[in-house]
Design a protein around this motif. Structure first.
Motif, PDB file in Angstrom:
ATOM      1  N   GLY A  68       0.799  -1.221   0.000  1.00  0.00           N
ATOM      2  CA  GLY A  68       0.000   0.000   0.000  1.00  0.00           C
ATOM      3  C   GLY A  68       0.833   1.273   0.000  1.00  0.00           C
ATOM      4  N   TYR A  69       2.142   1.120   0.053  1.00  0.00           N
ATOM      5  CA  TYR A  69       3.052   2.274   0.112  1.00  0.00           C
ATOM      6  C   TYR A  69       4.028   2.242  -1.070  1.00  0.00           C
ATOM      7  CZ  TYR A  69       1.592   2.236   5.030  1.00  0.00           C
ATOM      8  OH  TYR A  69       0.867   2.230   6.208  1.00  0.00           O
ATOM      9  N   VAL A  70       4.427   3.435  -1.481  1.00  0.00           N
ATOM     10  CA  VAL A  70       5.427   3.575  -2.535  1.00  0.00           C
ATOM     11  C   VAL A  70       6.446   4.612  -2.080  1.00  0.00           C
ATOM     12  CG1 VAL A  70       5.853   4.337  -4.912  1.00  0.00           C
ATOM     13  CG2 VAL A  70       3.797   3.008  -4.383  1.00  0.00           C
ATOM     14  N   VAL A  71       7.712   4.361  -2.369  1.00  0.00           N
ATOM     15  CA  VAL A  71       8.758   5.333  -2.027  1.00  0.00           C
ATOM     16  C   VAL A  71       9.605   5.619  -3.260  1.00  0.00           C
ATOM     17  CG1 VAL A  71       8.928   4.738   0.424  1.00  0.00           C
ATOM     18  CG2 VAL A  71      10.336   3.517  -1.275  1.00  0.00           C
ATOM     19  N   SER A  72      10.316   6.703  -3.180  1.00  0.00           N
ATOM     20  CA  SER A  72      11.294   7.049  -4.213  1.00  0.00           C
ATOM     21  C   SER A  72      12.419   7.803  -3.536  1.00  0.00           C
ATOM     22  CB  SER A  72      10.652   7.921  -5.295  1.00  0.00           C
ATOM     23  OG  SER A  72      10.185   9.141  -4.735  1.00  0.00           O
ATOM     24  N   ARG A  73      13.562   7.815  -4.172  1.00  0.00           N
ATOM     25  CA  ARG A  73      14.684   8.596  -3.612  1.00  0.00           C
ATOM     26  C   ARG A  73      15.578   9.050  -4.768  1.00  0.00           C
ATOM     27  NH1 ARG A  73      18.928   6.955   0.980  1.00  0.00           N
ATOM     28  NH2 ARG A  73      19.620   9.063   1.542  1.00  0.00           N
ATOM     29  N   SER A  74      15.161  10.138  -5.376  1.00  0.00           N
ATOM     30  CA  SER A  74      15.924  10.693  -6.489  1.00  0.00           C
ATOM     31  C   SER A  74      17.102  11.538  -5.996  1.00  0.00           C
ATOM     32  CB  SER A  74      15.016  11.525  -7.393  1.00  0.00           C
ATOM     33  OG  SER A  74      14.396  12.546  -6.627  1.00  0.00           O
ATOM     34  N   LYS A  75      16.970  12.081  -4.784  1.00  0.00           N
ATOM     35  CA  LYS A  75      18.061  12.864  -4.179  1.00  0.00           C
ATOM     36  C   LYS A  75      18.386  12.288  -2.809  1.00  0.00           C
ATOM     37  CE  LYS A  75      17.058  17.340  -6.326  1.00  0.00           C
ATOM     38  NZ  LYS A  75      16.778  18.771  -6.066  1.00  0.00           N
ATOM     39  N   THR A  76      19.633  12.345  -2.423  1.00  0.00           N
ATOM     40  CA  THR A  76      20.074  11.783  -1.143  1.00  0.00           C
ATOM     41  C   THR A  76      19.278  12.352   0.022  1.00  0.00           C
ATOM     42  OG1 THR A  76      22.320  11.462  -1.966  1.00  0.00           O
ATOM     43  CG2 THR A  76      22.042  11.532   0.423  1.00  0.00           C
ATOM     44  N   GLU A  77      18.934  13.620  -0.036  1.00  0.00           N
ATOM     45  CA  GLU A  77      18.346  14.282   1.129  1.00  0.00           C
ATOM     46  C   GLU A  77      16.840  14.081   1.285  1.00  0.00           C
ATOM     47  OE1 GLU A  77      19.970  15.712  -1.353  1.00  0.00           O
ATOM     48  OE2 GLU A  77      19.040  17.616  -1.989  1.00  0.00           O
ATOM     49  N   ASN A  78      16.169  13.582   0.248  1.00  0.00           N
ATOM     50  CA  ASN A  78      14.715  13.465   0.307  1.00  0.00           C
ATOM     51  C   ASN A  78      14.260  12.022   0.155  1.00  0.00           C
ATOM     52  OD1 ASN A  78      14.388  16.284   0.507  1.00  0.00           O
ATOM     53  ND2 ASN A  78      14.493  16.484  -1.725  1.00  0.00           N
ATOM     54  N   PHE A  79      13.216  11.673   0.914  1.00  0.00           N
ATOM     55  CA  PHE A  79      12.715  10.290   0.860  1.00  0.00           C
ATOM     56  C   PHE A  79      11.206  10.334   1.075  1.00  0.00           C
ATOM     57  CE2 PHE A  79      12.932   5.947   0.489  1.00  0.00           C
ATOM     58  CZ  PHE A  79      12.834   5.183   1.641  1.00  0.00           C
ATOM     59  N   PRO A  80      10.438  10.666   0.049  1.00  0.00           N
ATOM     60  CA  PRO A  80       8.987  10.758   0.222  1.00  0.00           C
ATOM     61  C   PRO A  80       8.318   9.388   0.271  1.00  0.00           C
ATOM     62  CG  PRO A  80       9.612  11.276  -2.036  1.00  0.00           C
ATOM     63  CD  PRO A  80      10.890  11.101  -1.270  1.00  0.00           C
ATOM     64  N   LEU A  81       7.244   9.327   1.040  1.00  0.00           N
ATOM     65  CA  LEU A  81       6.445   8.108   1.174  1.00  0.00           C
ATOM     66  C   LEU A  81       5.043   8.414   0.663  1.00  0.00           C
ATOM     67  CD1 LEU A  81       6.121   5.182   2.505  1.00  0.00           C
ATOM     68  CD2 LEU A  81       5.181   6.412   4.471  1.00  0.00           C
ATOM     69  N   THR A  82       4.570   7.609  -0.283  1.00  0.00           N
ATOM     70  CA  THR A  82       3.248   7.827  -0.857  1.00  0.00           C
ATOM     71  C   THR A  82       2.316   6.675  -0.529  1.00  0.00           C
ATOM     72  OG1 THR A  82       4.122   9.157  -2.685  1.00  0.00           O
ATOM     73  CG2 THR A  82       1.954   8.178  -3.002  1.00  0.00           C
ATOM     74  N   LEU A  83       1.150   7.036  -0.053  1.00  0.00           N
ATOM     75  CA  LEU A  83       0.066   6.068   0.110  1.00  0.00           C
ATOM     76  C   LEU A  83      -0.782   6.206  -1.143  1.00  0.00           C
ATOM     77  CD1 LEU A  83       1.046   6.992   3.031  1.00  0.00           C
ATOM     78  CD2 LEU A  83      -1.193   6.181   3.815  1.00  0.00           C
ATOM     79  N   GLU A  84      -0.789   5.179  -1.967  1.00  0.00           N
ATOM     80  CA  GLU A  84      -1.413   5.303  -3.291  1.00  0.00           C
ATOM     81  C   GLU A  84      -2.921   5.451  -3.198  1.00  0.00           C
ATOM     82  OE1 GLU A  84       1.181   3.175  -6.548  1.00  0.00           O
ATOM     83  OE2 GLU A  84       0.567   1.725  -4.998  1.00  0.00           O
ATOM     84  N   SER A  85      -3.548   4.704  -2.319  1.00  0.00           N
ATOM     85  CA  SER A  85      -4.984   4.764  -2.106  1.00  0.00           C
ATOM     86  C   SER A  85      -5.221   4.493  -0.623  1.00  0.00           C
ATOM     87  CB  SER A  85      -5.694   3.725  -2.977  1.00  0.00           C
ATOM     88  OG  SER A  85      -7.083   3.756  -2.745  1.00  0.00           O
ATOM     89  N   ALA A  86      -5.300   5.558   0.145  1.00  0.00           N
ATOM     90  CA  ALA A  86      -5.282   5.425   1.602  1.00  0.00           C
ATOM     91  C   ALA A  86      -6.449   4.582   2.124  1.00  0.00           C
ATOM     92  CB  ALA A  86      -5.316   6.804   2.245  1.00  0.00           C
ATOM     93  N   THR A  87      -6.143   3.774   3.119  1.00  0.00           N
ATOM     94  CA  THR A  87      -7.160   2.959   3.795  1.00  0.00           C
ATOM     95  C   THR A  87      -7.131   3.295   5.287  1.00  0.00           C
ATOM     96  OG1 THR A  87      -5.644   1.148   4.281  1.00  0.00           O
ATOM     97  CG2 THR A  87      -6.784   1.078   2.160  1.00  0.00           C
ATOM     98  N   ARG A  88      -8.218   2.989   5.974  1.00  0.00           N
ATOM     99  CA  ARG A  88      -8.302   3.305   7.405  1.00  0.00           C
ATOM    100  C   ARG A  88      -7.207   2.598   8.196  1.00  0.00           C
ATOM    101  NH1 ARG A  88     -13.941   2.945   6.388  1.00  0.00           N
ATOM    102  NH2 ARG A  88     -14.907   5.016   6.448  1.00  0.00           N
ATOM    103  N   SER A  89      -6.794   1.438   7.735  1.00  0.00           N
ATOM    104  CA  SER A  89      -5.744   0.700   8.448  1.00  0.00           C
ATOM    105  C   SER A  89      -4.384   1.400   8.364  1.00  0.00           C
ATOM    106  CB  SER A  89      -5.613  -0.721   7.888  1.00  0.00           C
ATOM    107  OG  SER A  89      -5.174  -0.672   6.540  1.00  0.00           O
ATOM    108  N   GLN A  90      -4.291   2.402   7.501  1.00  0.00           N
ATOM    109  CA  GLN A  90      -3.046   3.153   7.404  1.00  0.00           C
ATOM    110  C   GLN A  90      -3.040   4.391   8.315  1.00  0.00           C
ATOM    111  OE1 GLN A  90      -3.110   3.479   3.026  1.00  0.00           O
ATOM    112  NE2 GLN A  90      -1.218   2.265   3.003  1.00  0.00           N
ATOM    113  N   THR A  91      -4.081   4.557   9.098  1.00  0.00           N
ATOM    114  CA  THR A  91      -4.073   5.583  10.139  1.00  0.00           C
ATOM    115  C   THR A  91      -2.984   5.208  11.133  1.00  0.00           C
ATOM    116  OG1 THR A  91      -6.403   6.155   9.937  1.00  0.00           O
ATOM    117  CG2 THR A  91      -5.369   6.539  12.081  1.00  0.00           C
ATOM    118  N   SER A  92      -2.046   6.115  11.332  1.00  0.00           N
ATOM    119  CA  SER A  92      -0.886   5.789  12.137  1.00  0.00           C
ATOM    120  C   SER A  92      -0.027   7.041  12.333  1.00  0.00           C
ATOM    121  CB  SER A  92      -0.066   4.698  11.438  1.00  0.00           C
ATOM    122  OG  SER A  92       1.015   4.278  12.238  1.00  0.00           O
TER     123      SER A  92
END
Lengths: 113, 118
Positions: free
Chosen positions: B63-87
């Motif tokens: 349910g999660y996707v990440v990318s790291r095009s630059k050393t300093e950034n690391f975004p986390l994407t929830l592609e289609s959020a679900t209630r179980s991802q409340t955290s």
């Protein structure tokens, strides 16, 4: 898979008292890290132990790793309200790569003034 | 010296929406991590990255996707959020403290993002 068990789960002590938190694994630990988390905030690194029998201290907090490298203890001397928070242990379970850590569930500490 | 920052700090979203959590570190640490923290489960690793363009799954990546095009950034994407991802989501970074021990890889954590999926 390796698990880290922390005990006790929660602790309430009177200011000035000493206390100990334990972190136990069924397998050898490759790097044992202690962190403190204040409620609603991120984790703050306290200490790292690596060698069997190693002991480190910082201010009133002492951490030890046993000779077998399967158990660590965190001891706080003369507790203060500023010591309150959640203490977590994390450990690397692989000699080749201890970048990935597994974590205990934490010990919640309250210190009553 | 900002260290490691996360944004937003709080987010409320609806089920099915895409959400991206941002993480930025100023130390040029090679490793970065995403965790979620839930009562009764503790900290669980979602994804980690050893360097730019190198990522790998952790314990709970679905349910999660990440990318790291630059050393300093690391975004986390929830592609289609679900209630179980409340955290509460924590980003961390790790370098190596060669002056103390080449094997001391302590992680430094951001302040966390509290995500609620309704």
């Amino acid at each position: 898979s390796q698990e880290l068990e922390q005990s006790p789960q929660s602790l309430i002590v009177q200011e000035g008292k000493n206390l100990t938190i334990n972190c136990t694994s069924s397998k050898t630990l490759y790097g044992l890290y202690w962190y403190k988390q204040k409620y609603g905030e991120g984790l703050i690194f306290l200490m790292m132990l690596q060698k069997g029998g190693e002991e480190k201290s910082h201010e009133k907090i002492t951490a030890k790793l046993d000779e077998k490298k399967q158990q660590s203890s965190l001891h706080i001397t003369a507790s203060q309200p500023s010591h309150a928070g959640i203490y977590l242990c994390g450990a690397g379970g692989n000699a080749g790569n201890n970048r990935k850590l597994i974590w205990g569930l934490g010990t919640s500490l309250a210190v009553n003034p | 010296d900002a260290g490691i920052t996360q944004s937003p700090r709080y987010k409320i979203t609806e089920t099915g929406r895409q959400v991206t959590l941002m993480c930025h570190q100023t130390w040029s640490h090679s490793y970065m991590f995403w965790y979620r923290q839930d009562l009764g489960h503790g900290l669980r690793l979602i994804y980690y990255s050893a360097a730019a363009d190198i990522t790998d799954k952790g314990e709970v990546p679905d349910g999660y996707v990440v990318s790291r095009s630059k050393t300093e950034n690391f975004p986390l994407t929830l592609e289609s959020a679900t209630r179980s991802q409340t955290s509460v989501y924590f980003c961390a970074s790790s370098g190596s403290r060669a002056r103390e021990s080449p094997l001391s890889y302590e992680q430094y954590f951001g302040p966390g993002t509290r995500l609620t999926v309704t």
